[in-house]
Enzyme design. Structure first.
Site, mmCIF file in Angstrom:
data_model
loop_
_atom_site.group_PDB
_atom_site.id
_atom_site.type_symbol
_atom_site.label_atom_id
_atom_site.label_comp_id
_atom_site.label_asym_id
_atom_site.label_seq_id
_atom_site.Cartn_x
_atom_site.Cartn_y
_atom_site.Cartn_z
ATOM 1 C CG ASP A 135 -2.635 3.469 -2.717
ATOM 2 O OD1 ASP A 135 -3.920 2.607 -2.755
ATOM 3 O OD2 ASP A 135 -2.121 3.951 -1.935
ATOM 4 C CD GLU A 136 -5.386 -1.110 -0.460
ATOM 5 O OE1 GLU A 136 -5.851 -1.821 0.429
ATOM 6 O OE2 GLU A 136 -5.873 0.136 -0.598
ATOM 7 C CG ASP A 139 -1.893 1.123 1.175
ATOM 8 O OD1 ASP A 139 -2.895 0.918 1.814
ATOM 9 O OD2 ASP A 139 -1.893 2.373 0.584
HETATM 10 P P1 TTP Z 1 -5.259 5.102 0.308
HETATM 11 O O1 TTP Z 1 -4.213 3.963 0.498
HETATM 12 O O2 TTP Z 1 -6.530 4.384 1.299
HETATM 13 O O3 TTP Z 1 -4.732 6.113 1.057
HETATM 14 P P2 TTP Z 1 -3.533 7.086 1.153
HETATM 15 O O4 TTP Z 1 -2.346 6.017 0.104
HETATM 16 O O5 TTP Z 1 -3.420 8.261 0.577
HETATM 17 O O6 TTP Z 1 -2.642 6.996 2.460
HETATM 18 P P3 TTP Z 1 -1.968 5.965 3.380
HETATM 19 O O7 TTP Z 1 -0.644 6.308 3.640
HETATM 20 O O8 TTP Z 1 -2.997 5.765 4.641
HETATM 21 O O9 TTP Z 1 -2.170 4.580 2.415
HETATM 22 O O10 TTP Z 1 -5.722 5.493 -1.044
HETATM 23 C C1 TTP Z 1 -4.823 5.617 -2.013
HETATM 24 C C2 TTP Z 1 -5.121 6.667 -2.963
HETATM 25 O O11 TTP Z 1 -6.429 6.574 -3.308
HETATM 26 C C3 TTP Z 1 -5.329 8.122 -2.020
HETATM 27 O O12 TTP Z 1 -4.048 8.766 -2.385
HETATM 28 C C4 TTP Z 1 -6.592 8.964 -2.564
HETATM 29 C C5 TTP Z 1 -7.192 7.909 -3.382
HETATM 30 N N1 TTP Z 1 -8.604 7.530 -2.561
HETATM 31 C C6 TTP Z 1 -9.703 8.017 -3.224
HETATM 32 O O13 TTP Z 1 -9.646 8.867 -3.896
HETATM 33 N N2 TTP Z 1 -10.819 7.645 -2.697
HETATM 34 C C7 TTP Z 1 -10.894 6.664 -1.785
HETATM 35 O O14 TTP Z 1 -12.189 6.237 -1.179
HETATM 36 C C8 TTP Z 1 -9.764 6.099 -1.260
HETATM 37 C C9 TTP Z 1 -10.067 4.883 -0.199
HETATM 38 C C10 TTP Z 1 -8.750 6.550 -1.725
HETATM 39 MG MG MG Z 2 -1.961 3.958 0.503
#
Ligand code: TTP
Ligand code: MG
Length: 355
Positions: free
Chosen positions: A104-105, A9
């Site tokens: 991103d995951e 992630d």
């Molecule tokens: P996440 O992995 O949930 O968040 P993140 O990578 O920003 O932070 P973390 O370090 O906690 O992992 O989501 C990845 C990207 O997807 C995030 O940068 C923004 C986008 N996103 C949305 O636009 N809508 C959503 O519902 C989610 C969950 C994420």
């Molecule tokens: Mg993330």
């Protein structure tokens, strides 16, 4: 056989990309999202901004009240998508069993991977390093025997962390794990569990599967398994998402692109009403369908998570409609727009038939 599962992630993905591309922002609170004047919401914020209580999905205007010096940058989906697909290529060097959850995951099943003497921890570390080397952004990873534990582990030492839960640590790891970390336990279920005095997975161990079923319905048996660190769901590279869409057949064909785009706002409003009727839906992608006057049909889609942000979705649909329309450039009789969606706790609705 014990499986080896990795969950990767990216750390504050969109924000990390934007800071990378504007190094003068390093160390400053930065978020990516819609503009406050268009009632936009934040997609994400970097860790500096999170210290002020700024969160994903927060209206941008609210975030600016928490942190007036917050720098809010516009969303550049095309850029994130490109990086995401590069990262997917890095995963693919190790296994074909990749299940992307969003841009991103992803889950990786590396049980049969021979790289690094088959050490999942070393594979995960190599992936993190490769991502950093090529893209100058950090990823966190979790390694364990199933998807549930790998996912919890990747979150354990965010940002830029690697957490490994080897088979003989599973019992100790879940013992103190707060129930809010379980898939499918949202605030409502958590409050109900707290009333029973259940705060951690360890507390759940005192309940039989029947008791849990009685109190928590069909989710009960899952809880019983999760509390023991069990999760048999396979890493599924071709998971199907449900979709929700609205469409419009025009009484008179739309002759060109500007004419076609005129009907978009009304369709988005209709889709919004449908979307808001259902609780806890996550958007996993956007899709458009065009039927030309000669009944040729074409679709275009983008995958990725979205919060409902009118301006952002309008951009995405405009982009996709353009893409699809270019293929034939003729009069159009029908336009449809849709969302690929998933129930927030749908993870477990996945049929266990594959197991
Ligand atoms: P996440 O992995 O949930 O968040 P993140 O990578 O920003 O932070 P973390 O370090 O906690 O992992 O989501 C990845 C990207 O997807 C995030 O940068 C923004 C986008 N996103 C949305 O636009 N809508 C959503 O519902 C989610 C969950 C994420
Ligand atoms: Mg993330």
């Amino acid at each position: 056989m014990t499986r080896k599962i990795i969950h990767v992630d990216m750390d504050c993905f969109y924000a990390a990309v934007e800071v990378r591309d504007a190094p003068e922002l390093t160390g400053k609170p930065v978020a990516v999202g819609g503009s406050p004047s268009r009632r936009g919401v934040l997609c994400t914020a970097n860790y500096e901004a999170r210290r002020y209580g700024v969160r994903s999905a927060m209206p941008t205007a609210t975030a600016l009240r928490h942190c007036p010096q917050l720098i809010v940058l516009p969303v550049q989906m095309a850029k994130y998508r490109e990086i995401s697909s590069d990262i997917h290529q890095i995963f693919a060097q190790y296994t074909n069993l990749i299940e992307p959850l969003s841009l991103d995951e992803a889950f990786l099943d590396v049980s049969d991977c021979l790289e690094h003497q088959g050490s999942a921890s070393r594979i995960a570390e190599a992936i993190r390093q490769e991502i950093y080397k090529t893209h100058k952004i950090t990823a966190s990873a979790g390694v364990s025997i199933n998807k549930f534990l790998a996912k919890v582990a990747s979150d354990w030492q965010k940002p830029d962390g690697l957490t490994v839960v080897p088979p003989d640590n599973v019992a100790a790891f879940v013992q103190d794990l707060p129930i809010s970390k379980l898939f499918g336990v949202g605030p409502v279920t958590a409050t109900r569990m707290h009333r029973f005095g259940i705060r951690s997975c360890g507390d759940l161990l005192n309940y039989s599967a029947e008791d849990l079923q009685k109190h928590f319905g069909s989710f009960g048996p899952r809880l019983f398994q999760l509390a023991r660190g069990e999760d048999h769901r396979p890493v599924n590279p071709s998971r199907q998402r449900k979709s929700m869409s609205v469409e419009r057949t025009f009484s008179q064909d739309r002759l060109d692109l500007p004419q076609l785009l005129e009907s978009l706002p009304a369709l988005i409003d209709e889709l919004k009403r449908r979307f808001e009727k259902q609780e806890s839906l996550q958007i996993q992608g956007v899709v458009v369908k065009i039927k030309f006057a000669d009944f040729q049909q074409t679709t275009a889609s983008h995958s990725g998570r979205y919060y409902w942000d009118q301006a952002l979705l309008e951009n995405e649909y405009t982009d996709l409609i353009q893409q699809a329309w270019q293929r034939q450039r003729g009069p159009v009789r029908l336009l449809g727009i849709g969302l690929m969606v998933q129930q927030a706790d749908d993870e477990f609705e996945q049929p266990d038939l594959f197991v």
